[in-house]
Design an enzyme around this catalytic site. Structure first.
Site, mmCIF file in Angstrom:
data_model
loop_
_atom_site.group_PDB
_atom_site.id
_atom_site.type_symbol
_atom_site.label_atom_id
_atom_site.label_comp_id
_atom_site.label_asym_id
_atom_site.label_seq_id
_atom_site.Cartn_x
_atom_site.Cartn_y
_atom_site.Cartn_z
ATOM 1 N N SER A 184 47.593 56.520 109.316
ATOM 2 C CA SER A 184 48.255 57.573 109.420
ATOM 3 C C SER A 184 50.207 57.736 109.845
ATOM 4 O O SER A 184 50.259 56.345 111.243
ATOM 5 C CB SER A 184 47.245 58.418 110.553
ATOM 6 O OG SER A 184 47.837 59.886 111.207
ATOM 7 N N SER A 185 50.332 58.617 109.913
ATOM 8 C CA SER A 185 51.670 58.633 109.761
ATOM 9 C C SER A 185 51.997 59.369 111.421
ATOM 10 O O SER A 185 52.769 59.502 112.012
ATOM 11 C CB SER A 185 52.958 59.445 109.104
ATOM 12 O OG SER A 185 52.446 60.473 108.504
ATOM 13 N N THR A 193 18.404 57.735 103.418
ATOM 14 C CA THR A 193 18.051 58.172 101.789
ATOM 15 C C THR A 193 18.204 59.468 102.372
ATOM 16 O O THR A 193 18.223 60.067 103.320
ATOM 17 C CB THR A 193 16.496 58.256 101.361
ATOM 18 O OG1 THR A 193 15.728 58.945 102.178
ATOM 19 C CG2 THR A 193 15.816 57.032 101.585
ATOM 20 N N LYS A 246 45.108 54.488 114.135
ATOM 21 C CA LYS A 246 43.932 54.820 113.029
ATOM 22 C C LYS A 246 44.647 53.636 111.726
ATOM 23 O O LYS A 246 44.734 53.534 111.279
ATOM 24 C CB LYS A 246 44.075 56.599 112.302
ATOM 25 C CG LYS A 246 43.588 56.800 111.573
ATOM 26 C CD LYS A 246 43.444 58.194 111.295
ATOM 27 C CE LYS A 246 41.970 58.544 110.592
ATOM 28 N NZ LYS A 246 42.090 58.470 108.727
ATOM 29 N N SER A 303 46.680 44.627 55.969
ATOM 30 C CA SER A 303 46.868 46.075 56.091
ATOM 31 C C SER A 303 46.945 46.442 57.231
ATOM 32 O O SER A 303 46.664 45.296 57.964
ATOM 33 C CB SER A 303 46.241 47.979 54.959
ATOM 34 O OG SER A 303 46.348 48.675 56.428
ATOM 35 N N THR A 304 47.717 47.707 57.604
ATOM 36 C CA THR A 304 47.555 47.847 59.554
ATOM 37 C C THR A 304 45.893 48.008 60.005
ATOM 38 O O THR A 304 45.736 48.245 60.515
ATOM 39 C CB THR A 304 48.186 49.325 59.462
ATOM 40 O OG1 THR A 304 49.418 48.956 59.230
ATOM 41 C CG2 THR A 304 48.226 49.637 61.283
ATOM 42 N N ASN A 305 45.030 48.617 58.134
ATOM 43 C CA ASN A 305 44.287 48.878 58.259
ATOM 44 C C ASN A 305 43.151 47.496 59.002
ATOM 45 O O ASN A 305 42.002 47.710 58.830
ATOM 46 C CB ASN A 305 44.150 50.155 57.825
ATOM 47 C CG ASN A 305 44.031 51.194 57.789
ATOM 48 O OD1 ASN A 305 44.891 51.480 58.792
ATOM 49 N ND2 ASN A 305 44.513 51.596 56.971
ATOM 50 N N THR A 323 50.013 51.328 62.443
ATOM 51 C CA THR A 323 51.445 51.536 61.522
ATOM 52 C C THR A 323 52.080 49.952 61.726
ATOM 53 O O THR A 323 52.996 49.174 62.150
ATOM 54 C CB THR A 323 51.665 51.675 60.692
ATOM 55 O OG1 THR A 323 49.795 52.674 59.802
ATOM 56 C CG2 THR A 323 52.541 51.188 59.796
#
Length: 475
Positions: free
Chosen positions: A320-321, A189, A326, A142-144, A103
């Site tokens: 990476s820090s 697999t 990397k 209507s909202t509906n 609504t």
């Protein structure tokens, strides 16, 4: 600096609003009542445009039926056209998740359109005696029925974006399938060596599975073409004039440009959310399968020295820090996370759809949020996966061939000729000693050198031919 204000009222009382706002008192109450996600309905422009299209169709139908004055109908239509073109979207601040079955969203649209229509008629915002949010913009609705119809139109548009992006991703994998058609590699697999294949076959399979999902999305998308305009409150059509349902649906079909149809049973259509459940399920299917592909890309590119290392993903950023040099598979990783979100949203949609009691499902706002966010995330994620990852993948051809040559799995190709027991014995010995299958087979004189070369040729391993063991000579 003093901001000019205006007074508006609803049956709960009067409220003061800044006069530069096009929304009104009911939208103001919704802003106060639902500070939930911090995400406004304006973040889904497709929904804002669809709301305007619904209101325009209603104004046209009401004008033709003489339910509202012709000048009011024209002004409402003009305001709606501006919103469809992208104007006033910032005037739709209501949170995407709200109580009231939508609504607040519907009234947000009614108020913005009414106030803009007033300006078009030369009036001031809030002079609702000339154009009223409920009496005129929301007339015969209507909202509906208005909100679910707009939701479906917006969802149809969003799904179109996803289908287009998924098709482009499919084509990217298919292109890599052609590029890698001659790259011999080992199939696996249970993460164990299986039998040889080409890298192109692997990527072509990814393209095929995504193509299947494009078809499933197109099928699910068609479900939202059925709308319930004219249902008004619960599907009985109360307060809607005769012929309105047929007329408003026809006008909406012309405005949107899609083959919208009216539901055969408007009462059922007003509470039924089965289409959303099916769409969420298809989105989950897409997410599961795409995430599997992304996990495969991470495995195939693992290393670069100590993993499979069969393919290279484009290096996009330091990984990476602390570890210099990397580089991480960040694009497949982000798409994995997007897919997990969509999988979770499927459960949200399921529970919300199940909990719609009697003649209305009040949970559509969270259904919409789950579907719209999942689709938006996927569209963005699939695009960057294609542009920043798949298009730039390269093959480590020698690495792929080396793994095949040293694999125990190639003994499977000799199974029809030397038998399962002998093949298993060779496999065991190769595993224990570290020697190659080919070396052991020749040493044990199980087949001739010529036959072994034929069986283990790249051509035969990629496109296996049946070799009748009775026609072969054993060395």
């Amino acid at each position: 600096m003093t901001t000019k204000t205006r007074l508006e009222h609803d049956f709960l009382g009067e409220r003061e609003l800044p006069d530069d706002r096009y929304y009104g008192v009911q939208t103001l109450r919704a802003l106060e009542n639902f500070p939930i996600t911090g995400v406004a309905i304006s973040s889904v422009p497709e929904l804002v445009r669809a709301l305007a299209q619904v209101k325009k169709a209603a104004a046209l139908a009401n004008g033709e039926l003489g339910v509202i004055p012709a000048d009011v109908s024209r002004a409402i239509c003009a305001a709606c056209d501006e919103i469809v073109a992208g104007a006033l979207h910032d005037q739709f601040p209501v949170d995407v998740i709200q109580g009231g079955a939508g609504t607040s969203t519907n009234m947000n649209a009614n108020e913005v359109i009414a106030n803009r229509a007033l300006e078009i008629l030369g009036k001031r915002k809030g002079e609702y005696q000339f154009v009223h949010p409920n009496n005129h913009v929301n007339c015969s609705q209507s909202t509906n029925d208005a909100y679910p119809t707009a939701f479906r139109i917006a969802l149809h548009a969003k799904l179109g974006q996803l289908i287009a992006e998924l098709r482009r991703l499919q084509q990217a994998f298919a292109a890599k399938g052609r590029e890698f058609a001659d790259v011999l590699k080992m199939g696996r697999t249970q993460l164990q060596d299986a039998v040889p294949m080409s890298l192109g076959q692997e990527f072509d399979a990814y393209a095929t599975t995504l193509g299947e999902d494009v078809q499933r999305l197109e099928e699910a998308r068609a479900l939202v073409l059925e709308v319930n305009m004219g249902a008004t409150a619960i599907g009985t059509g109360i307060n809607a004039p005769p012929r309105y349902t047929e007329l408003v649906t026809r006008r909406l079909r012309e405005i949107v440009g899609t083959p919208l149809v009216s539901s055969e049973n408007l009462i059922e259509a007003t509470w039924d959310t089965g289409a959303y459940v099916q769409i969420a399920g298809v989105l989950k299917r897409v997410a599961v399968k795409t995430s599997k592909i992304c996990s495969d890309l991470r495995l195939l590119s693992s290393g670069p020295r100590t993993g499979l290392g069969e393919i290279n993903l484009p290096p996009l950023q330091p990984g990476s820090s602390i570890m210099p040099g990397k580089v991480n598979p960040v694009m497949p990783e982000v798409v994995n996370q997007i897919c997990y979100y969509a999988i979770g949203a499927d459960l949200t949609v399921t529970l919300a759809a199940e909990n719609g009691q009697l003649e209305l499902n009040v949970m559509e706002p969270v259904i919409g949020y789950g579907l719209f966010t999942s689709i938006s995330f996927m569209v963005n994620g699939f695009r960057v996966l294609r542009e920043k990852c798949v298009d730039g993948i390269t093959a480590n051809r020698e690495r792929c061939r080396e793994l095949v040559v040293n694999s125990i799995g190639i003994v499977t190709a000799l199974n029809p000729i030397i038998g399962y027991e002998a093949s298993a014995a060779v496999a065991r010995e190769a595993l224990v000693t570290g020697r190659s299958v080919a070396e052991l087979v020749l040493e044990k004189q199980l087949v001739s050198k010529e036959l072994l070369d034929e069986v283990l040729s790249t051509e035969n391993l990629l496109r296996p031919r049946y070799i009748n063991p009775r026609l072969q000579k054993v060395a």
